[in-house]
Scaffold this active site. Structure first.
Site, mmCIF file in Angstrom:
data_model
loop_
_atom_site.group_PDB
_atom_site.id
_atom_site.type_symbol
_atom_site.label_atom_id
_atom_site.label_comp_id
_atom_site.label_asym_id
_atom_site.label_seq_id
_atom_site.Cartn_x
_atom_site.Cartn_y
_atom_site.Cartn_z
ATOM 1 N N SER A 678 0.812 -1.215 0.000
ATOM 2 C CA SER A 678 0.000 0.000 0.000
ATOM 3 C C SER A 678 0.844 1.262 0.000
ATOM 4 O O SER A 678 0.313 2.358 -0.234
ATOM 5 C CB SER A 678 -0.939 0.012 1.211
ATOM 6 N N LYS A 721 -6.224 4.776 7.849
ATOM 7 C CA LYS A 721 -5.026 5.479 7.383
ATOM 8 C C LYS A 721 -5.286 6.977 7.248
ATOM 9 O O LYS A 721 -4.471 7.806 7.673
ATOM 10 C CB LYS A 721 -4.580 4.884 6.050
#
Length: 870
Positions: A678, A721
């Site tokens: 990611s 996040k």
């Protein structure tokens, strides 16, 4: 649930996600969270909602379970796979109970004494409830046996008949001796009884001759007397040798009398039992055998005391020839189905070897361990025989030899109770070998998907025995019908647990939290444990505040309380960032540096945190070094993401030249493992910034993976996040320039907190969705990315033009350094260097001639030419 037909109005009311993005890629506030309008719920509280009777959101698993329990073929056992908390047990219990109610009740299983081979107890299969009745009747028989038999043996008739037998056999030897004594007397001899036996002596005038007198007799007379004595002594010996035979005959006569007496005394008791169980041939045969054994051992049964060896032999029930005990006439009901309705449904929570297949217990008597058929205990497979057995795969795999025992029983369709020590040939002591039980059971295993796939891969017998996979969904579609049924499910859980009623506003907030747990605006979680916990806690907080109805505020407080209980480590990490211990910039710009976003999972709690990613670039041979991988802190997926960057650079820039850079990438202040791809887009932005020597904004964090074509791909934990970087920015003060760049493919996964959405609405925080690296470059650098023109070059003033120009410069330097035949004279530090030769040489000479360079430096070109600088 009524919803207007107009799609625009529908989106406004239900919060159904739509593509809402400004031309610059910035997301509008309403794209960041799906909101459910309480007005779409057509009732006030859950008290007005009918309970749901079916399972919600598990259509695939339902069909699999129904198929598995209905097919009734060998090997079609079920494996229910899915994460814990998705309602597997509730669904299985629902369908198993329903199916079991339509099936017949299985028989009772009983073990009885084997009168022919005591070490091999016999199995009786009796109609449900009959086993307990037989056990009770046999126990009652045992209680009466001693009394009835003792009374019979103490009766006057028995005593008289026995006395006649005793007298008869007592007179036989006496009559024989008296006859011999009479005939000896007639022959002039007298029978003398001495302490050592019997003897004959001659008689004269009524007196026994002494030895001197016998010697005075004539020799012929002495011989005649001696011959007579010998003949009578031989006759006495023959008579005495008949005594044991007469004793045996007496014993046989007494035993016949005992058996006749016992038969007459207990016959009516056994006849009553035979009449009661007249339709069960197995029981009649057993009663016949038991009656014969009782008759044969009647005297031993009524014996008031037993010698020590017989007491020690009680556990064997006379298996070694000792006097039998009444234990042998008991009935051990292994499985009692008298209270069972339909087929049994058994869930074994501790599936050890013994708990699955049964065990043979032992007792300590006089310092020795002993056992008998009454100490045979059933296992879960016995109790579930004829029905269904539910087991957890992780528990059975942890129990030694339990998994092998289960497979062996399912394959052979026989259930044999065998002590583990004997099965493994670890002991060779004498024990029991019970008759095996014919097995007819459907086993349902529950467990996580990983265990299912591992068993499919590594256990060749697994797929033969468990042919049905019931795969439970983690979420369900948030359609109109799905939402309606989900609200009904919530109402059902509320009423089942006796909670306070939930207002429509609380239900709307629950739907939003369900979508957040599912991490998808178009989904609702089917993790029933999380939903049930949230309902209980919201009801609790309503009670704390003195409210009788649960409102949205109570649900929100329950969510915040769950987070507060679990976020101690998150607070510590954020504190270290705000204090500067962990270096994260949230303003300014820097070359080769970007804020990547990662997520940390601690149990059921997950939070996001920014990480500084840096890249350093210099002349080299086209290598991009992943420092995390080199020090074995990077996982394989992360390493794959870094390797993709080389492919992207090679295909996007300088297609006709070799990559001539040496770059290094690292997560700064990372002291544990890094896994996942990611951060690969963030690493690429840092790398491109380092190559172009163009600073990128530190106020914008980045997440997303990238492929070799430069397309940004979705990642997981997107909400956590974004919220992690937002929390850091808010702690330092929101400036209106901060934000996050995320993949466009994650837009429908956004279910951000309300405070994040409010900050976006106030233009204090920004969230950008991108599809390509070029879009991210423009947001981070402020420069246009640029596309190749017809001349094959990027337009000047674009970021890609700068990157390619620098890569071409590096390639030219590498080529010039690699020209064969060029000689370079080493020079000392501080000496003048003639400005001649290719520009690359001059730059290297000046750099190496710097006063800071006090040691010789060497560089090896691609042409293997070594060049040393002083």
């Amino acid at each position: 649930m009524d919803v207007p037909e107009d799609s625009g109005q529908r989106a406004e009311k239900t919060g159904e996600p739509q593509a809402r993005m400004s031309p610059g890629g910035e997301l509008e506030p309403r794209a960041l969270r799906r909101r459910y309008d309480p007005g779409i719920i057509p009732f006030e509280t859950t008290d007005e909602v009918s309970e749901v009777t079916e399972i919600v959101g598990q259509a695939r698993a339902e069909a699999s379970v129904q198929f598995g329990i209905g097919i009734e073929r060998d090997g079609y056992n079920i494996f229910a796979l899915g994460p814990p908390g998705t309602g597997k047990r509730a669904l299985l219990r629902h369908y198993l109970t329903k199916q079991a109610a339509s099936q017949p009740v299985p028989p009772d299983y009983c073990y009885i004494y084997n009168f022919e081979d005591p070490h091999k107890p016999r199995l009786l299969m009796l109609p449900a409830g009959t086993g307990a009745t037989l056990r009770h009747d046999m126990q009652h028989l045992i209680e009466e046996l001693r009394t009835v038999l003792a009374s019979a043996f103490e009766s006057e008739e028995y005593q008289a008949r026995r006395k006649d037998i005793e007298d008869e056999f007592k007179e036989e030897p006496q009559k024989a001796l008296q006859d011999i004594e009479r005939r000896a007397k007639e022959a002039g001899l007298r029978l003398i009884r001495t302490p050592v036996g019997m003897a004959f002596a001659p008689v004269r005038d009524g007196e026994v001759l002494s030895g001197e007198e016998f010697q005075k007799l004539a020799a012929d007379e002495q011989k005649t007397i001696e011959s007579l004595v010998e003949s009578f002594e031989e006759e006495v010996h023959r008579t005495l040798r008949q005594v044991p035979r007469w004793e045996r005959l007496r014993g046989e006569r007494v035993r016949e009398l005992d058996e006749e007496t016992a038969k007459l005394s207990i016959g009516h008791l056994l006849d009553e039992l035979r009449a009661k169980f007249s339709e069960l041939e197995q029981v009649r045969e057993y009663l016949d055998t038991a009656q014969q054994d009782i008759i044969s051992n009647a005297r031993s049964i009524v014996k008031p005391e037993q010698p020590l060896p017989a007491m020690l032999a009680e556990a064997g029930g006379g298996a070694h020839g000792e006097p039998p005990t009444l234990t042998r006439y008991q009935v051990n009901v292994l499985v009692d189905n008298r209270d069972t309705k339909g087929a049994p449904v058994i869930a074994e929570d501790h599936p050890t070897y013994d708990n699955l297949v049964g065990r043979i217990e032992h007792v300590s008597r006089f310092g020795a361990l002993s056992t008998d058929f009454t100490l045979i205990k059933s296992g879960a497979l016995h109790r579930a025989n004829g029905g269904f057995l539910v087991l957890e795969i992780n528990k059975i795999l942890r129990a030694p030899y339990a998994w092998d025992a289960l497979k062996r029983a399912l394959q052979s369709k026989n259930l044999r109770i065998e002590p583990l020590g004997q099965a493994l040939s670890l002991v060779s002591t004498v024990t029991l070998e019970p008759e095996p039980v014919e097995l007819d059971v459907t086993v349902i295993l529950t467990g996580e998907r990983l265990l299912y796939y591992l068993l499919c891969q590594y256990d060749p017998e697994f797929e033969e025995l468990f042919k049905v996979a019931a795969d439970f969904n983690d979420d369900m579609e948030a359609s109109d019908d799905g939402t309606r049924r989900y609200v009904q499910l919530i109402a059902t859980l509320v009423k089942k647990d006796g909670l306070r009623p939930f207002h429509r506003s609380a239900l709307a907030r629950l739907l939003e939290e369900s979508a957040r747990i599912a991490s998808d605006q178009r989904k609702l979680t089917t993790h029933m444990r999380s939903l049930s916990d949230l309902l209980n806690e919201a009801s609790y907080w309503a009670g704390v505040e003195g409210d009788e109805v649960v409102e949205a505020s109570h649900v929100q407080r329950a969510v915040e309380a769950q987070i507060h209980r679990a976020d101690r480590l998150r607070e510590r990490v954020y504190e270290e960032i705000t204090r500067g211990t962990i270096k994260i910039d949230t303003d300014g710009a820097a070359v080769g540096q970007v804020n990547g976003l990662s997520a940390t999972a601690l149990g059921n709690f997950m939070f996001g945190r920014p990480s500084r990613i840096t890249a350093r670039v210099r002349l080299g041979q086209g290598e991009v070094v992943d420092i995390e991988r080199e020090v074995k802190l990077g996982g394989p997926v992360h390493s794959k993401g870094v390797l993709i960057l080389s492919g992207y650079l090679g295909s996007r820039y300088v297609p006709d030249h070799p990559l001539s850079l040496s770059a290094s990438l690292v997560f700064e202040q990372s002291y544990s493992g890094v896994e996942g791809d990611s951060a690969s887009s963030a690493e690429l932005f840092a790398l491109l910034s380092g190559i172009a020597d163009v600073p990128i904004k530190q106020s914008v964090a980045v997440t997303g993976s990238v492929n070799q074509r430069g397309e940004v791909q979705p990642v997981g934990a997107i909400n956590e996040k974004i919220e992690g970087f937002f929390d850091i920015c808010r702690a330092r003060g929101l400036t209106g320039t901060q934000g996050v760049i995320m993949p466009a493919g994650n837009v429908e996964h956004l279910m951000l907190r309300e405070d994040v959405v409010e900050a976006v609405e106030q233009d204090l925080f920004h969230i950008y969705a991108i599809e390509t690296i070029d879009q991210g470059v423009e947001l981070l650098t402020g420069l246009p990315a640029g596309e190749r023109g017809e001349n094959g070059e990027y337009p000047e003033g674009t970021f890609n033009h700068v990157v390619e120009s620098h890569l071409l410069s590096l390639a030219e330097q590498r080529r010039e350094f690699g020209v064969p035949g060029v000689e370079v004279t080493p020079v000392g530090a501080g000496e003048d260097v003639e400005e001649e030769g290719p520009p690359a040489w001059r730059r290297w000479r000046r750099r190496q001639n710097s006063p800071r360079r006090s040691r010789p430096r060497c560089w090896v070109s691609s042409s293997r030419t070594s060049i040393c600088f002083g």
